[in-house]
Design an enzyme around this catalytic site. Sequence first.
Site, mmCIF file in Angstrom:
data_model
loop_
_atom_site.group_PDB
_atom_site.id
_atom_site.type_symbol
_atom_site.label_atom_id
_atom_site.label_comp_id
_atom_site.label_asym_id
_atom_site.label_seq_id
_atom_site.Cartn_x
_atom_site.Cartn_y
_atom_site.Cartn_z
ATOM 1 N N TYR A 67 0.773 -1.113 -0.029
ATOM 2 C CA TYR A 67 0.011 -0.053 0.100
ATOM 3 C C TYR A 67 0.769 1.356 0.013
ATOM 4 C CZ TYR A 67 -4.560 -2.348 0.010
ATOM 5 O OH TYR A 67 -5.555 -3.247 -0.292
ATOM 6 N N ARG A 70 1.956 1.847 -3.421
ATOM 7 C CA ARG A 70 0.787 2.462 -4.210
ATOM 8 C C ARG A 70 0.259 3.842 -4.008
ATOM 9 N NH1 ARG A 70 -4.034 -1.769 -3.531
ATOM 10 N NH2 ARG A 70 -5.123 -0.260 -4.933
ATOM 11 N N ASN A 102 -12.632 3.105 -6.329
ATOM 12 C CA ASN A 102 -11.410 3.422 -6.326
ATOM 13 C C ASN A 102 -11.306 3.988 -5.337
ATOM 14 O OD1 ASN A 102 -11.202 2.455 -9.071
ATOM 15 N ND2 ASN A 102 -11.090 4.515 -10.022
ATOM 16 N N VAL A 103 -9.827 3.852 -4.802
ATOM 17 C CA VAL A 103 -9.609 4.420 -3.485
ATOM 18 C C VAL A 103 -8.390 5.441 -3.499
ATOM 19 C CG1 VAL A 103 -9.785 2.304 -2.227
ATOM 20 C CG2 VAL A 103 -7.654 2.571 -3.472
ATOM 21 N N HIS A 119 -15.051 1.493 -1.736
ATOM 22 C CA HIS A 119 -14.076 0.673 -1.068
ATOM 23 C C HIS A 119 -13.067 1.458 -0.127
ATOM 24 C CE1 HIS A 119 -14.712 -2.303 -4.604
ATOM 25 N NE2 HIS A 119 -15.929 -2.249 -3.668
ATOM 26 N N CYS A 150 -4.608 2.371 20.968
ATOM 27 C CA CYS A 150 -4.579 1.001 21.555
ATOM 28 C C CYS A 150 -3.542 0.142 21.347
ATOM 29 C CB CYS A 150 -5.728 0.193 21.147
ATOM 30 S SG CYS A 150 -5.704 -0.436 19.416
ATOM 31 N N GLY A 187 -14.599 1.436 -16.663
ATOM 32 C CA GLY A 187 -13.174 1.016 -16.282
ATOM 33 C C GLY A 187 -13.332 -0.035 -15.420
ATOM 34 N N THR A 188 -14.323 -0.700 -15.384
ATOM 35 C CA THR A 188 -14.256 -1.774 -14.155
ATOM 36 C C THR A 188 -14.494 -3.266 -14.931
ATOM 37 O OG1 THR A 188 -15.433 -2.873 -12.281
ATOM 38 C CG2 THR A 188 -16.781 -1.140 -13.690
ATOM 39 N N ASN A 213 -15.069 0.871 -21.718
ATOM 40 C CA ASN A 213 -14.036 -0.126 -21.223
ATOM 41 C C ASN A 213 -13.527 -0.849 -22.673
ATOM 42 O OD1 ASN A 213 -12.315 -2.451 -20.107
ATOM 43 N ND2 ASN A 213 -13.904 -2.272 -18.826
HETATM 44 C C1 BJW Z 1 -9.983 0.576 -18.843
HETATM 45 C C2 BJW Z 1 -8.700 1.493 -19.120
HETATM 46 C C3 BJW Z 1 -8.994 2.668 -19.743
HETATM 47 C C4 BJW Z 1 -7.882 -0.475 -18.362
HETATM 48 N N1 BJW Z 1 -10.191 2.939 -19.712
HETATM 49 N N2 BJW Z 1 -11.092 1.289 -18.692
HETATM 50 C C5 BJW Z 1 -21.326 -12.140 -4.785
HETATM 51 C C6 BJW Z 1 -20.963 -13.322 -5.563
HETATM 52 C C7 BJW Z 1 -19.637 -13.738 -5.459
HETATM 53 C C8 BJW Z 1 -18.607 -13.253 -4.587
HETATM 54 C C9 BJW Z 1 -19.253 -12.271 -3.839
HETATM 55 C C10 BJW Z 1 -20.352 -11.861 -3.716
HETATM 56 N N3 BJW Z 1 -20.488 -11.007 -2.820
HETATM 57 C C11 BJW Z 1 -19.513 -10.648 -1.991
HETATM 58 C C12 BJW Z 1 -18.611 -11.590 -2.584
HETATM 59 C C13 BJW Z 1 -17.206 -11.563 -2.231
HETATM 60 C C14 BJW Z 1 -16.364 -10.584 -2.732
HETATM 61 C C15 BJW Z 1 -16.200 -10.640 -4.319
HETATM 62 O O1 BJW Z 1 -17.139 -9.982 -4.905
HETATM 63 N N4 BJW Z 1 -15.463 -11.539 -4.954
HETATM 64 C C16 BJW Z 1 -15.150 -11.750 -6.313
HETATM 65 C C17 BJW Z 1 -13.718 -11.732 -6.755
HETATM 66 C C18 BJW Z 1 -16.169 -12.893 -6.920
HETATM 67 N N5 BJW Z 1 -16.628 -9.172 -2.247
HETATM 68 C C19 BJW Z 1 -16.428 -8.875 -0.972
HETATM 69 O O2 BJW Z 1 -15.661 -9.506 -0.286
HETATM 70 C C20 BJW Z 1 -16.848 -7.275 -0.760
HETATM 71 N N6 BJW Z 1 -17.443 -7.475 0.605
HETATM 72 C C21 BJW Z 1 -18.607 -8.136 0.844
HETATM 73 O O3 BJW Z 1 -19.640 -8.348 0.031
HETATM 74 O O4 BJW Z 1 -18.999 -7.897 2.064
HETATM 75 C C22 BJW Z 1 -19.837 -9.119 2.742
HETATM 76 C C23 BJW Z 1 -19.785 -10.432 2.196
HETATM 77 C C24 BJW Z 1 -18.546 -10.834 2.576
HETATM 78 C C25 BJW Z 1 -18.045 -12.203 2.118
HETATM 79 C C26 BJW Z 1 -19.036 -13.136 1.366
HETATM 80 C C27 BJW Z 1 -20.360 -12.803 1.115
HETATM 81 C C28 BJW Z 1 -20.498 -11.106 1.522
HETATM 82 C C29 BJW Z 1 -15.590 -6.616 -0.590
HETATM 83 C C30 BJW Z 1 -15.089 -6.154 -1.788
HETATM 84 C C31 BJW Z 1 -13.747 -5.222 -1.423
HETATM 85 C C32 BJW Z 1 -12.902 -5.229 -2.747
HETATM 86 N N7 BJW Z 1 -11.877 -4.344 -2.619
HETATM 87 C C33 BJW Z 1 -10.877 -4.088 -3.357
HETATM 88 C C34 BJW Z 1 -9.630 -3.708 -2.681
HETATM 89 C C35 BJW Z 1 -9.703 -2.171 -2.168
HETATM 90 C C36 BJW Z 1 -8.507 -1.664 -1.868
HETATM 91 C C37 BJW Z 1 -7.227 -1.670 -2.809
HETATM 92 O O5 BJW Z 1 -7.290 -0.831 -4.045
HETATM 93 O O6 BJW Z 1 -6.284 -2.416 -2.476
HETATM 94 O O7 BJW Z 1 -11.197 -3.228 -4.474
HETATM 95 S S1 BJW Z 1 -10.476 -5.410 -4.498
HETATM 96 C C38 BJW Z 1 -10.371 -4.602 -6.073
HETATM 97 O O8 BJW Z 1 -11.423 -4.747 -6.843
HETATM 98 C C39 BJW Z 1 -10.476 -3.219 -5.683
HETATM 99 C C40 BJW Z 1 -11.325 -2.655 -6.663
HETATM 100 O O9 BJW Z 1 -11.874 -1.489 -6.254
HETATM 101 C C41 BJW Z 1 -12.309 -3.785 -7.043
HETATM 102 C C42 BJW Z 1 -12.734 -4.015 -8.435
HETATM 103 O O10 BJW Z 1 -11.641 -3.592 -9.507
HETATM 104 P P1 BJW Z 1 -11.899 -2.741 -10.692
HETATM 105 O O11 BJW Z 1 -11.888 -1.595 -10.169
HETATM 106 O O12 BJW Z 1 -12.961 -3.168 -11.564
HETATM 107 O O13 BJW Z 1 -10.446 -3.265 -11.437
HETATM 108 P P2 BJW Z 1 -9.723 -4.363 -12.340
HETATM 109 O O14 BJW Z 1 -8.199 -4.258 -12.108
HETATM 110 O O15 BJW Z 1 -10.279 -5.494 -11.992
HETATM 111 O O16 BJW Z 1 -10.439 -3.908 -13.824
HETATM 112 C C43 BJW Z 1 -9.684 -2.966 -14.426
HETATM 113 C C44 BJW Z 1 -10.690 -2.737 -15.608
HETATM 114 O O17 BJW Z 1 -10.108 -1.164 -16.271
HETATM 115 C C45 BJW Z 1 -10.451 -3.706 -16.600
HETATM 116 O O18 BJW Z 1 -11.795 -4.102 -17.083
HETATM 117 C C46 BJW Z 1 -9.760 -3.074 -17.943
HETATM 118 O O19 BJW Z 1 -10.006 -3.401 -19.497
HETATM 119 C C47 BJW Z 1 -10.227 -1.653 -17.788
HETATM 120 N N8 BJW Z 1 -9.357 -0.403 -18.281
HETATM 121 N N9 BJW Z 1 -7.618 0.491 -18.805
HETATM 122 C C48 BJW Z 1 -11.247 2.334 -19.311
HETATM 123 N N10 BJW Z 1 -7.856 3.505 -19.767
#
Ligand code: BJW
Length: 245
Positions: A67, A70, A102-103, A119, A150, A187-188, A213
């Site tokens: 982190y 980042r 995004n963070v 997030h 703490c 972009g997700t 995207n």
């Molecule tokens: C461009 C580009 C350009 C490139 N222009 N585009 C239901 C079903 C299945 C699983 C679950 C569910 N509910 C909950 C879950 C579990 C889990 C989950 O979803 N897992 C999946 C992997 C399946 N979710 C959780 O645990 C969440 N909590 C929760 O639901 O609590 C209750 C619960 C818990 C447990 C069980 C059930 C319920 C919490 C999710 C927290 C995610 N946190 C993160 C880290 C944040 C801190 C950090 O940054 O370090 O958030 S993970 C990561 O993924 C980050 C992002 O915000 C998030 C999404 O990613 P994002 O932004 O989409 O990025 P990328 O890299 O994946 O994609 C980039 C995209 O950009 C690509 O498509 C490129 O093509 C595109 N791109 N250049 C436009 N120029």
Amino acid sequence: MDIPQSLIDTLCTSERVAVLTGAGISAESGIPTFREAQTGLWAQYNPEELATPGAFRRNPRLVWEWYQWRRGLVAKAQPNPGHLALAVMEAQVADFTLITQNVDGLHQRAGSRNVLELHGNLTRDKCFERGCVLEAGEQLAGSPPRCPHCGGYLRPDVVWFGESLPEEALHCALQASQNTQVFLSVGTSAIVHPAASLPEYALGVGAVVVEINPAETPLTQRATYVLQGPAGEVLPQLVRAVWPD
Ligand code: BJW
């Protein structure tokens, strides 16, 4: 890219617009997307295995240093034309909600005012033991530092896998998605829930869903319009086409 006239007409007359952004919108600011290959020292780690409470418990120094790396990238980055276009859009639409996964805080730095951070935010820390949040900018020694209250480890104030999203932000995001006329998914990768469910809620109430995207996602086949390309090019073009002045 040709923006379909029917989309221009729809946006022009829409009073309620919701936008969900992901890491791709910040790619053109030089911040690697969450799942894209990491560089240097970090190339050997899978980000999905670092962004968990279990990873932090096992190796707090490793996760903290990831982190810190980042944070350094974010501190050097500037908002790009995609972020700026969304700030312009907010000024044009009566009821506009920007939901971000995004963070990095770049939307706020671009001038967006009503931003729901699902997030968390990298610039803050919180106590891993008790969850109390420290103000941004409080620099403490240690890797990770200890909570001044703490003595527990500090961690970034972001949402890891398996953790709950901030209740109020999630509630407002769900409401906006179920009450919108147009929903933009920008972009997700559309795989992380509950954020990935938001366009589905919008589709469920008959909203027009637009994906921006360069790559396909699980949403692509379901979206009403797909504008395939980088957000930093497509969003300014879309905003210029709908609100030329
Ligand atoms: C461009 C580009 C350009 C490139 N222009 N585009 C239901 C079903 C299945 C699983 C679950 C569910 N509910 C909950 C879950 C579990 C889990 C989950 O979803 N897992 C999946 C992997 C399946 N979710 C959780 O645990 C969440 N909590 C929760 O639901 O609590 C209750 C619960 C818990 C447990 C069980 C059930 C319920 C919490 C999710 C927290 C995610 N946190 C993160 C880290 C944040 C801190 C950090 O940054 O370090 O958030 S993970 C990561 O993924 C980050 C992002 O915000 C998030 C999404 O990613 P994002 O932004 O989409 O990025 P990328 O890299 O994946 O994609 C980039 C995209 O950009 C690509 O498509 C490129 O093509 C595109 N791109 N250049 C436009 N120029």
